[in-house]
Design an enzyme around this catalytic site. Structure first.
Site, PDB file in Angstrom:
ATOM      1  N   ASP A 220       0.840  -1.274   0.039  1.00  0.00           N
ATOM      2  CA  ASP A 220      -0.092   0.034   0.040  1.00  0.00           C
ATOM      3  C   ASP A 220       0.879   1.293  -0.074  1.00  0.00           C
ATOM      4  OD1 ASP A 220      -2.819   0.999   0.375  1.00  0.00           O
ATOM      5  OD2 ASP A 220      -1.985   1.974   2.082  1.00  0.00           O
ATOM      6  N   GLU A 269      14.266 -15.677  -0.052  1.00  0.00           N
ATOM      7  CA  GLU A 269      14.606 -16.728   0.825  1.00  0.00           C
ATOM      8  C   GLU A 269      13.746 -17.956   0.714  1.00  0.00           C
ATOM      9  OE1 GLU A 269      15.252 -15.340   4.954  1.00  0.00           O
ATOM     10  OE2 GLU A 269      16.735 -13.790   4.144  1.00  0.00           O
TER      11      GLU A 269
END
Ligand code: GLC
Length: 553
Positions: A220, A269
């Site tokens: 956002d 990751e």
């Protein structure tokens, strides 16, 4: 007069993909606005249990992923975009257990879940902000926000001339005399992203949701986190526009990119091609492209496309410009026509061009729906990823006559009637013909639904040839069966009459008539799908006004 669809007039190229592309490059992503999608407990407010119960509908519709607007613990000053606790679910939406169950069920159906992260600001009820207020001027905790002394002899004037996007000053004075910055409502204090604790906290929040199985984040106000050094005055006195593209000292500062690089490292990751999607309103598509460089986010919303008028030339210019802007960074282009912040495209296109994205008139509804369907089919023929907003597959118009007393959009109360009509696109979805809230839930609905919505419901449109719902289902099925449709970043424009777009992609052709009159063309192939009654006689196709058709060649 018959026109010729001849050899390519121009070609926009970038190469084709050599190996299977990651899922998000051509994904169709459906935005769920949790308050208004489905109410599982009959309290009149949508919730996570309701969304979970409707996942099979989304699977059948044929989307790849679901983006959920915020469901976090929040006082709801801005419908959940004011977050009090980023690791908790607001009781009105359910519990963390419900979120976990929703993600698992979605994955079980092969749907991905993207959650909304709100890093520019939190709620004024967030623990950090409450502590900062309590500890007073000069405290370390105030450094996590933008607290300043005011101007004027007694500090009675705001520290600078910035205005809130929702109207009024972007600063609010607290009891001890200091002011704090809020680009949105006063209940949404901006974080100070220079502060390491803020940076650490958000990295930890990302991990929390990634660990729970979220497939990514819609970020956002991604363009707002970093403010120009010294918080300089704007000086022009220009009134800000909600979701505008103006150059401002609090938007699109170069410093934001380092934040997203560090976020990208975290996502990388994790297994499973998790994604970051920027809500970044920037002055140009080239500036938007900076957010999706290879080591930053994966996608950014293409608001230039959303704000384009129903005009062949304008559309072509924006399509070419959007593809060209993403080319140097290798990111897919995205396409979007509606979301929870703008008047639904069926109503935008029903009104005269150039009125912006906050409309108060229904306009010519039949025309709007015809154009909206044609615009959607054009969008789904473009390379890249497309975003759908709940209810557009039903052809819902905006609700333009909500009584003021039911409105909840904070900008309605602060923008003095200039803006703030976002509630009109947030009215709960009709699922059934009858029932207290047309199947939204067993109770009422937090915003009143128009009476005519029973006939626009999922039930009323399912299985009805030519209905908007069946059009979306068919289009998404074709897109799945023709993986080349969303792939790559190339469109080939064919010569076409004024006001008509004809674009070719991998054995497939899309023609869009943006004029108000039928157009005759040599039939370019076998008709696959159309938004209106296209006829083909003796090799000549007649494309009705405001219609898109897909052809195989
Ligand atoms: C984004 C959201 C909008 C919200 C604002 C503040 O633009 O889409 O709904 O009001 O940010 O968080």
């Amino acid at each position: 007069m018959t026109q010729h669809l001849a050899a390519p007039a121009t070609t926009t190229t970038t190469g084709t993909r050599a190996e299977p592309a990651p899922w998000w490059r051509d994904a169709v992503i459906y935005q769920v606005y949790p308050r208004s999608f489905a109410d599982g407990n009959g309290d009149g407010m949508g919730d996570l249990a309701g969304i979970r119960s409707r996942l099979p509908y989304l699977k059948e519709l044929g989307v790849d992923a679901v983006w959920l607007s915020p469901f976090y613990a929040s006082p709801q000053a801005d419908a959940g975009y004011d977050v009090a606790d980023y690791r908790a679910i607001d009781p009105m939406f359910g519990t963390l257990h419900d979120a976990d169950a929703l993600i698992r069920s979605a994955h079980g159906l092969g749907l991905r879940i993207i959650v909304d992260i709100v890093p520019n600001h939190c709620s004024d009820r967030h623990d950090w902000f409450r502590q900062a207020l309590r500890e007073g001027p000069g405290s370390r905790l105030r450094e996590r926000f933008h607290f300043r002394k005011g101007k004027g002899p007694d500090g009675e004037l705001p520290p600078n001339d910035w205005e809130s996007i929702f109207g009024g000053p972007a600063w609010t004075r607290v009891e001890d005399g200091e002011w704090y910055l809020h680009l949105f409502a006063p209940e949404q204090p901006d974080f100070n992203w220079e502060h390491p604790a803020v940076q650490d906290e958000f990295r930890s929040i990302l991990r929390f949701w990634l660990d729970l199985g979220a497939d990514g984040f819609r970020v956002d106000v991604a363009h707002g986190l970093v403010k120009a050094p010294g918080l300089p005055d704007i000086g022009s006195g220009d009134q800000l526009k909600l979701l505008g593209n103006d150059v401002m000292p609090f938007f699109d500062q170069d410093g934001v990119h380092e934040i997203y690089r560090s976020w990208r490292r975290i996502l990388d990751e994790y297994e499973g091609e998790r994604v970051l999607v920027a809500e970044a309103w920037t002055p140009t598509v080239e500036r938007t492209a900076l957010y999706v460089r290879p080591d930053e986010m994966h996608q950014a919303f293409n608001f230039q496309y959303l704000t384009t008028n129903w005009d062949a030339q304008e559309l072509r210019t924006v399509i070419d410009g959007s593809l060209a802007a993403m080319r140097p960074v290798g990111a897919p282009t995205t396409w979007v026509l509606s979301n929870h912040d703008v008047t639904r495209h069926a109503t935008r296109f029903a009104n005269p061009a150039g009125l912006g994205t906050q409309l108060r008139e229904q306009g010519d509804r039949e025309l709007g729906l015809r154009r909206a369907r044609a615009a959607t089919l054009l969008m789904l023929a473009l390379p890249g990823s497309a975003y759908l907003y709940q209810g557009e597959e039903l052809g819902l118009p905006d609700v333009t006559d909500l009584p003021d007393e039911v409105r909840q959009d904070p900008s309605f109360f602060r923008a003095e009637g200039q803006d703030g009509f976002r509630d009109g696109c947030r009215v709960p979805i009709p699922w059934t013909r009858e029932g207290v809230s047309y199947g939204f839930g067993a109770g009422g609905s937090w915003l009143p639904q128009p009476r005519a919505w029973g006939e626009l419901s999922v039930e009323a449109q399912s299985g009805v040839p030519g209905s908007t719902l069946e059009l979306y289902r068919a289009a998404l099925a074709v897109r799945r069966d023709h993986p080349g449709l969303g792939a790559g970043s190339m469109v080939t424009w064919l010569d076409a009459p004024d006001g008509v777009l004809a674009l070719a992609r991998d054995g497939f052709l899309c023609t869009t008539n943006t004029t108000g009159a039928p157009v005759r063309l040599p039939a370019p192939g076998t008709l696959l799908l159309a938004t209106g009654p296209v006829t083909v006689t003796d090799g000549v196709a007649v494309l009705p006004a405001d219609t898109t058709a897909w052809w195989t060649v």
